[in-house]
Design an enzyme around this catalytic site. Sequence first.
Site, short mmCIF file in Angstrom:
data_model
loop_
_atom_site.label_atom_id
_atom_site.label_comp_id
_atom_site.label_asym_id
_atom_site.label_seq_id
_atom_site.Cartn_x
_atom_site.Cartn_y
_atom_site.Cartn_z
N LYS A 1 0.85 -1.19 0.00
CA LYS A 1 0.00 0.00 0.00
C LYS A 1 0.88 1.23 0.00
O LYS A 1 2.04 1.18 0.44
CB LYS A 1 -0.89 0.01 1.25
CG LYS A 1 -2.16 0.80 1.06
CD LYS A 1 -3.24 0.00 0.33
CE LYS A 1 -4.49 0.79 0.08
NZ LYS A 1 -5.57 -0.06 -0.43
P1 NAD Z 1 -13.66 7.61 -2.00
O1 NAD Z 1 -12.75 8.71 -1.61
O2 NAD Z 1 -14.09 7.50 -3.43
O3 NAD Z 1 -14.99 7.65 -1.09
C1 NAD Z 1 -15.01 7.79 0.29
C2 NAD Z 1 -16.40 8.27 0.68
O4 NAD Z 1 -16.54 8.28 2.11
C3 NAD Z 1 -16.74 9.71 0.23
O5 NAD Z 1 -18.07 9.73 -0.24
C4 NAD Z 1 -16.63 10.53 1.51
O6 NAD Z 1 -17.41 11.73 1.48
C5 NAD Z 1 -17.16 9.50 2.49
N1 NAD Z 1 -16.87 9.75 3.89
C6 NAD Z 1 -15.70 10.09 4.50
N2 NAD Z 1 -15.88 10.22 5.82
C7 NAD Z 1 -17.20 9.97 6.06
C8 NAD Z 1 -18.02 9.94 7.23
N3 NAD Z 1 -17.50 10.22 8.42
N4 NAD Z 1 -19.33 9.63 7.11
C9 NAD Z 1 -19.87 9.35 5.90
N5 NAD Z 1 -19.14 9.35 4.77
C10 NAD Z 1 -17.83 9.66 4.85
O7 NAD Z 1 -12.93 6.25 -1.54
P2 NAD Z 1 -13.25 4.77 -2.04
O8 NAD Z 1 -12.29 4.43 -3.13
O9 NAD Z 1 -14.70 4.62 -2.24
O10 NAD Z 1 -12.77 3.92 -0.77
C11 NAD Z 1 -13.60 3.77 0.38
C12 NAD Z 1 -13.05 2.65 1.25
O11 NAD Z 1 -13.00 1.43 0.50
C13 NAD Z 1 -11.63 2.86 1.79
O12 NAD Z 1 -11.51 2.25 3.04
C14 NAD Z 1 -10.77 2.10 0.77
O13 NAD Z 1 -9.52 1.72 1.31
C15 NAD Z 1 -11.67 0.91 0.54
N6 NAD Z 1 -11.39 0.20 -0.70
C16 NAD Z 1 -11.42 0.87 -1.90
C17 NAD Z 1 -11.20 0.14 -3.07
C18 NAD Z 1 -11.31 0.80 -4.43
O14 NAD Z 1 -11.27 0.07 -5.43
N7 NAD Z 1 -11.48 2.11 -4.51
C19 NAD Z 1 -10.90 -1.24 -3.02
C20 NAD Z 1 -10.91 -1.87 -1.78
C21 NAD Z 1 -11.16 -1.14 -0.63
#
Ligand code: NAD
Length: 451
Positions: A142
């Site tokens: 990561k």
């Molecule tokens: P992103 O930045 O696209 O979305 C994050 C979302 O969470 C946003 O809508 C933000 O406004 C919201 N958020 C933040 N704090 C918040 C709160 N306190 N209450 C409500 N909403 C809140 O990120 P993402 O790519 O969607 O990733 C989200 C999670 O999934 C992370 O933990 C990431 O590590 C995990 N993840 C992502 C992927 C991927 O392919 N993008 C793959 C596996 C895991």
Amino acid sequence: MITGVATEPIIIFILLLKTYVYKSFVILYIKTLNTKIYLKNEGVNMSVFENNIKRLENLKEIINITDEQMQILLKPKRELKGNIKINGKEYEAYRIIFNDALGPGKGGIRFHPKVNEDEVKSLAFWMALKNSLVGLPYGGAKGGVSIDPKQLTKKELEDVSRQYMQLFYENFGQNKDIPAPDVNTNSQVMAWMLDEYEKIKKKHEFSMITGKPIELGGCELRAGATGQGGAIVLDNIIKKIGKNPHETTVAIQGFGNVGSYLAKFLYDKGYKIIAISDITGMVYENNGLNIHEILENLKDKTYLNELDLEIKDNNELLYLPVDVLAPSALENQITKENADKVKAKIILEMANGPTTSEADEILNKNNILVIPDILVNSGGVIVSYFEWVQNKLGNFFEMEDLEIKLEKILNKATDNVFNHKLKEKHDLRTVAYALSINRILDAEKLRGNCE
Ligand code: NAD
């Protein structure tokens, strides 16, 4: 005379009193300090990585991990650090390869002001477990930069992406370590990073990075793959426990890449999504939200509070009495402090590490079924693997074939966890961790790294 005889004991008394009061203050201060230290060790301030150590220690007895094996499992293979300079300010940048016994490092890059070494180490550890659990030929890695991309212009964001590659390019490569998007990074960021790498190396190498735009060797399925994968896993388990999607209510915390695609895929399967939230607030509708309409209205907007809908406090979402709660934002959302307030029957961990080890105990005691992150959100890295294979072969597969393959891999992994004999006594996370750690340890043994 009388006064002289009387003053001496009074002075001695005052001196004793002063010493007593002073000592009491010192003792009180030391006690407070000790309490703080004690509380830290007890886990009130447990770091994300300390949570991982605790989970592994619990597992040590269950699957007989030796001390030598524990040391291998808890020590990152490579930890790289550097600084990125934008407008005269410096930001920390990291890349950590946690374990590479099963293959090259694989894991996303996050841009977020809270990025720190402990978090990146934990995310790299979970990537190692995830890749192992679903049978991919990868180790775990990561990366991240402790910067808020929302404060940057497009040109500055490009600069951060290129500087990141300049710092760590020697570590990356199709058979060394392959990055991908994570929170606040997308296909455009991957394109800049690829371009910088290829400029430095003076050669093309699409397979050194995944999550790219289609024009640069990306895979059509990748953008929605994590959400799609979560929907496949949930659907499998809902059917196993004899429930019907149409009668299943869902609340989704976080409406970014992962949360919005999860909502779309679950909605299309007939689930009733009654609440979604982002950093600006929560949108709630007891009869179910029309997700397609919301996604359409969000096309030229960024946050939920820009929509023409009633916005409620986003913290409320975690405690709604729904069938499925899907934390899809960041880690440490369900903790020892609030786990008892969760009323959902199932937790679908779309984010990485949304539940702490102490919260696990409370949720288990309250009979809440937690479907663990390393299984639930693995759809993204599975499709990244398809992209990597396509780029290495210089060939493209049909999207329908890839969708069938994604479903097969995820259903197999879900069945392996759900039907395992350890499940008679342990929660799904323990079973998933046991399966993935055994595969990593088998590889370490075959390489002659441990007994
Ligand atoms: P992103 O930045 O696209 O979305 C994050 C979302 O969470 C946003 O809508 C933000 O406004 C919201 N958020 C933040 N704090 C918040 C709160 N306190 N209450 C409500 N909403 C809140 O990120 P993402 O790519 O969607 O990733 C989200 C999670 O999934 C992370 O933990 C990431 O590590 C995990 N993840 C992502 C992927 C991927 O392919 N993008 C793959 C596996 C895991």
